[in-house]
Design an enzyme around this catalytic site. Structure first.
Site, mmCIF file in Angstrom:
data_model
loop_
_atom_site.group_PDB
_atom_site.id
_atom_site.type_symbol
_atom_site.label_atom_id
_atom_site.label_comp_id
_atom_site.label_asym_id
_atom_site.label_seq_id
_atom_site.Cartn_x
_atom_site.Cartn_y
_atom_site.Cartn_z
ATOM 1 N N GLY A 85 17.388 -0.235 22.691
ATOM 2 C CA GLY A 85 16.953 -1.645 23.031
ATOM 3 C C GLY A 85 17.539 -2.721 21.999
ATOM 4 O O GLY A 85 18.305 -2.269 21.089
ATOM 5 N N ASP B 104 16.296 7.447 24.361
ATOM 6 C CA ASP B 104 15.907 6.193 25.191
ATOM 7 C C ASP B 104 16.286 6.666 26.677
ATOM 8 O O ASP B 104 16.770 7.395 27.182
ATOM 9 C CB ASP B 104 16.963 5.180 24.786
ATOM 10 C CG ASP B 104 16.309 3.894 25.241
ATOM 11 O OD1 ASP B 104 16.238 3.038 24.140
ATOM 12 O OD2 ASP B 104 16.268 3.559 26.280
ATOM 13 N N ASP C 64 12.820 10.225 28.696
ATOM 14 C CA ASP C 64 11.800 9.469 29.017
ATOM 15 C C ASP C 64 10.695 10.055 27.927
ATOM 16 O O ASP C 64 10.087 11.351 28.128
ATOM 17 C CB ASP C 64 11.182 9.483 30.234
ATOM 18 C CG ASP C 64 10.192 8.139 30.387
ATOM 19 O OD1 ASP C 64 9.289 8.255 29.881
ATOM 20 O OD2 ASP C 64 10.640 7.194 31.325
ATOM 21 N N LEU D 40 8.888 16.203 25.553
ATOM 22 C CA LEU D 40 10.316 15.840 24.585
ATOM 23 C C LEU D 40 11.296 17.141 24.961
ATOM 24 O O LEU D 40 10.793 18.107 24.807
ATOM 25 C CB LEU D 40 10.061 15.672 23.214
ATOM 26 C CG LEU D 40 9.125 14.497 22.939
ATOM 27 C CD1 LEU D 40 8.982 14.253 21.284
ATOM 28 C CD2 LEU D 40 9.741 13.175 23.453
ATOM 29 N N LEU E 196 9.731 2.778 18.905
ATOM 30 C CA LEU E 196 9.990 1.712 19.539
ATOM 31 C C LEU E 196 10.247 1.610 20.875
ATOM 32 O O LEU E 196 10.276 0.451 21.676
ATOM 33 C CB LEU E 196 11.309 0.903 18.918
ATOM 34 C CG LEU E 196 11.226 0.448 17.498
ATOM 35 C CD1 LEU E 196 11.639 1.536 16.786
ATOM 36 C CD2 LEU E 196 12.269 -0.869 17.379
ATOM 37 N N THR F 268 3.917 4.970 28.511
ATOM 38 C CA THR F 268 4.929 4.953 27.533
ATOM 39 C C THR F 268 4.198 4.793 25.977
ATOM 40 O O THR F 268 4.615 5.625 25.110
ATOM 41 C CB THR F 268 5.853 3.814 27.745
ATOM 42 O OG1 THR F 268 6.815 4.126 29.210
ATOM 43 C CG2 THR F 268 6.960 3.846 26.545
ATOM 44 N N TYR G 275 0.376 -3.508 28.623
ATOM 45 C CA TYR G 275 1.064 -3.714 27.350
ATOM 46 C C TYR G 275 0.080 -3.575 26.032
ATOM 47 O O TYR G 275 0.066 -2.960 25.405
ATOM 48 C CB TYR G 275 2.049 -4.640 27.273
ATOM 49 C CG TYR G 275 2.927 -4.933 26.392
ATOM 50 C CD1 TYR G 275 4.128 -3.987 26.020
ATOM 51 C CD2 TYR G 275 2.871 -5.700 25.118
ATOM 52 C CE1 TYR G 275 4.990 -4.383 24.889
ATOM 53 C CE2 TYR G 275 3.517 -5.906 24.092
ATOM 54 C CZ TYR G 275 4.633 -5.223 23.876
ATOM 55 O OH TYR G 275 5.519 -5.388 23.023
ATOM 56 N N LYS H 121 -0.766 -0.632 23.399
ATOM 57 C CA LYS H 121 -0.341 -0.364 22.195
ATOM 58 C C LYS H 121 -1.744 -0.222 21.399
ATOM 59 O O LYS H 121 -1.526 0.257 20.067
ATOM 60 C CB LYS H 121 0.246 -1.841 21.817
ATOM 61 C CG LYS H 121 1.557 -2.133 22.307
ATOM 62 C CD LYS H 121 2.568 -1.227 21.624
ATOM 63 C CE LYS H 121 4.091 -1.809 22.166
ATOM 64 N NZ LYS H 121 5.170 -0.855 21.493
ATOM 65 N N ARG I 10 12.071 -13.371 27.927
ATOM 66 C CA ARG I 10 11.487 -13.696 26.780
ATOM 67 C C ARG I 10 11.925 -15.347 26.506
ATOM 68 O O ARG I 10 13.051 -15.954 26.822
ATOM 69 C CB ARG I 10 11.926 -12.816 25.609
ATOM 70 C CG ARG I 10 11.496 -11.313 25.985
ATOM 71 C CD ARG I 10 11.904 -10.653 24.854
ATOM 72 N NE ARG I 10 12.387 -9.400 25.031
ATOM 73 C CZ ARG I 10 12.518 -8.228 24.142
ATOM 74 N NH1 ARG I 10 11.959 -8.518 23.105
ATOM 75 N NH2 ARG I 10 13.295 -7.215 24.674
HETATM 76 P P1 NAD Z 1 13.360 -3.354 24.658
HETATM 77 O O1 NAD Z 1 13.012 -3.750 25.769
HETATM 78 O O2 NAD Z 1 14.805 -4.165 24.140
HETATM 79 O O3 NAD Z 1 13.625 -2.180 23.871
HETATM 80 C C1 NAD Z 1 12.642 -1.107 24.208
HETATM 81 C C2 NAD Z 1 13.671 0.149 24.348
HETATM 82 O O4 NAD Z 1 12.672 1.316 24.704
HETATM 83 C C3 NAD Z 1 14.680 0.026 25.284
HETATM 84 O O5 NAD Z 1 15.660 0.595 24.822
HETATM 85 C C4 NAD Z 1 14.070 0.898 26.614
HETATM 86 O O6 NAD Z 1 14.950 1.522 27.320
HETATM 87 C C5 NAD Z 1 13.146 2.003 25.948
HETATM 88 N N1 NAD Z 1 11.905 2.515 26.561
HETATM 89 C C6 NAD Z 1 11.167 2.001 27.382
HETATM 90 N N2 NAD Z 1 10.264 2.888 27.847
HETATM 91 C C7 NAD Z 1 10.807 3.817 27.341
HETATM 92 C C8 NAD Z 1 10.191 5.320 27.572
HETATM 93 N N3 NAD Z 1 9.201 5.751 28.384
HETATM 94 N N4 NAD Z 1 10.937 6.537 27.013
HETATM 95 C C9 NAD Z 1 12.090 6.092 26.294
HETATM 96 N N5 NAD Z 1 12.574 4.918 26.189
HETATM 97 C C10 NAD Z 1 11.910 4.013 26.503
HETATM 98 O O7 NAD Z 1 12.186 -4.318 23.454
HETATM 99 P P2 NAD Z 1 12.457 -4.616 21.841
HETATM 100 O O8 NAD Z 1 12.096 -6.016 21.757
HETATM 101 O O9 NAD Z 1 13.633 -3.807 21.220
HETATM 102 O O10 NAD Z 1 11.047 -3.894 21.400
HETATM 103 C C11 NAD Z 1 10.964 -2.596 20.647
HETATM 104 C C12 NAD Z 1 9.591 -2.406 20.278
HETATM 105 O O11 NAD Z 1 9.243 -3.342 19.641
HETATM 106 C C13 NAD Z 1 8.609 -2.331 21.369
HETATM 107 O O12 NAD Z 1 7.945 -1.135 21.230
HETATM 108 C C14 NAD Z 1 7.952 -3.472 21.529
HETATM 109 O O13 NAD Z 1 6.582 -3.377 22.081
HETATM 110 C C15 NAD Z 1 7.890 -3.827 20.055
HETATM 111 N N6 NAD Z 1 7.720 -5.149 19.733
HETATM 112 C C16 NAD Z 1 8.643 -6.232 19.943
HETATM 113 C C17 NAD Z 1 8.528 -7.445 19.780
HETATM 114 C C18 NAD Z 1 9.779 -8.429 19.783
HETATM 115 O O14 NAD Z 1 9.719 -9.634 20.037
HETATM 116 N N7 NAD Z 1 11.086 -8.008 20.206
HETATM 117 C C19 NAD Z 1 7.356 -8.110 19.638
HETATM 118 C C20 NAD Z 1 6.414 -7.355 19.587
HETATM 119 C C21 NAD Z 1 6.493 -5.859 19.579
#
Ligand code: NAD
Length: 346
Positions: A16, A37, A62, A67, A82, A101, A154, A158, A195
């Site tokens: 991600g 991922d 997933d 796993l 993440l 998740t 969400y 968390k 976003r």
């Molecule tokens: P993103 O959506 O770009 O990345 C999430 C990744 O997790 C993706 O690659 C997705 O394919 C993978 N994924 C989702 N569900 C899954 C599952 N069940 N099994 C395996 N893989 C799975 O989001 P991001 O911005 O990179 O965020 C990463 C983490 O940071 C997340 O947990 C998010 O909650 C947290 N976060 C991000 C932000 C932000 O501003 N970017 C803010 C607060 C928290």
């Protein structure tokens, strides 16, 4: 020749936005990195640098499912969780999967960490504070979250994942670190994922009207991705006593209107603004108190919003066709995250 063993690191959600930057950073530091991922929002393209490295392995799976044995047989020193789509229209399109998740995914990763003695870092979120009544938000604030609203899958997922981590820590079964991340932006945000920074940049570059929800006076604090990834690595490396949750974000607060003006100026866009109603449970103010991260980790963000936006816009400009496609169907709308990410990116 050094005989020191490289750190073995697992990154769930490593394809991600944040995860792929973290893969790059940890590989550059010399670690062996495994990414798991399911490509819900991840993109193979983001792993271009990582996949050139023999120290990198990618496993498509997933985390809600047990796993793969390929993983459970391995020993890791550190596990970063993440995995979870962070974009509201995407995580709301599959709320049950989003909740599982965070809860079941974290449980599976925690069990793996427990079995091999790895330290587990959970990426939690500022959303655990909900629509906050305390400003700026400190880690000891319990939050103001609606557990039945559309964001709850969400936010509550968390919160439950945090609970699980802190319980396992109290039982001395696991060494944990919990980062509460505030809005982060940078290259590799997807134009269509809903976003605010990516949406405003994409609409400005496409010359399409810019969607503002509500009156635009709600605030957010935007952290550049390199700063955030550095904070995650520092928190994982922190060897003191389990520090409780740690806010990571940029305390410099901006209204959405200010963000729009900065992006319009930086892109030379004359896009008009269209207003839409504020989505349900949308927080009005967000700003992290990062004194804990400063004291424990010596961390604070170094990239000013103007500079971070310039780098992000440059990246979006290099993908103008994708940006135009993302904006074209319905200005201000977002897709549902069911695009074939791997084949599109391969
Ligand atoms: P993103 O959506 O770009 O990345 C999430 C990744 O997790 C993706 O690659 C997705 O394919 C993978 N994924 C989702 N569900 C899954 C599952 N069940 N099994 C395996 N893989 C799975 O989001 P991001 O911005 O990179 O965020 C990463 C983490 O940071 C997340 O947990 C998010 O909650 C947290 N976060 C991000 C932000 C932000 O501003 N970017 C803010 C607060 C928290």
């Amino acid at each position: 020749m050094s005989l020191r063993r490289q750190k073995q690191i697992l990154i769930a959600g490593g394809a991600g936005f944040l995860g792929s930057h973290l893969c790059d950073r940890l590989l550059s530091d010399g670690a062996e990195v495994t990414c798991i991922d399911n490509f819900l929002t991840g993109q193979l393209e983001y792993l271009t640098f990582a996949r050139r490295e023999p120290r990198f392995e990618l496993i498509e799976a997933d985390v809600v499912s047990p796993l793969p044995t390929k993983l459970t047989r391995r020993r890791f020193d550190q596990i970063y969780n993440l995995a979870c789509a962070a974009s509201p229209p995407i995580y709301q399109a599959q709320p049950e999967h989003t909740l599982l998740t965070s809860v079941i995914g974290t449980l599976h990763l925690a069990r793996l960490a427990e079995s091999c003695g790895a330290r587990l870092l959970l990426t939690s979120t500022s959303e655990v504070y909900g629509d906050p009544e305390m400003h700026p938000q400190r880690e000891d604030y319990w939050g103001h979250v609606n557990c039945t609203g559309p964001r709850a899958c969400y936010d509550e997922g968390k919160r439950a994942a945090e609970t699980l981590c802190f319980d396992l820590d109290r039982l001395s079964r696991l060494e944990i670190r919990v980062a509460r991340i505030f809005n982060t932006y940078g290259p590799r945000l997807r134009a269509e994922d809903g976003r605010v920074v990516s949406t405003v940049i994409a609409q400005s570059l496409a010359g399409a009207p810019i969607t503002i929800f509500g009156d635009g006076r709600q605030t957010r604090s935007f952290c550049y991705v390199d700063d955030l990834v550095d904070g995650l690595a520092r928190l994982m490396a922190y060897d003191g006593r389990q520090p409780g949750p740690v806010n990571l974000g940029n305390p410099s607060e901006h209204t959405i209107l200010e963000l729009v003006e900065m992006v319009r100026k930086a892109t030379g866009s004359s896009s008009a603004v269209v207003r839409r109603p504020l989505p349900e449970d949308d927080p009005k103010r967000r700003r992290p108190d990062i004194s804990k991260a400063g004291a424990l980790l010596g961390w604070r963000p170094a990239t000013a919003l103007g500079e971070g936006l310039r780098r992000t816009i440059e990246w979006f400009e290099s993908r103008r066709l994708l940006v135009a496609r993302a904006v074209a169907p319905d200005v201000g709308s977002t897709t549902r995250g069911d695009s074939p990410n791997r084949s599109a990116a391969a």
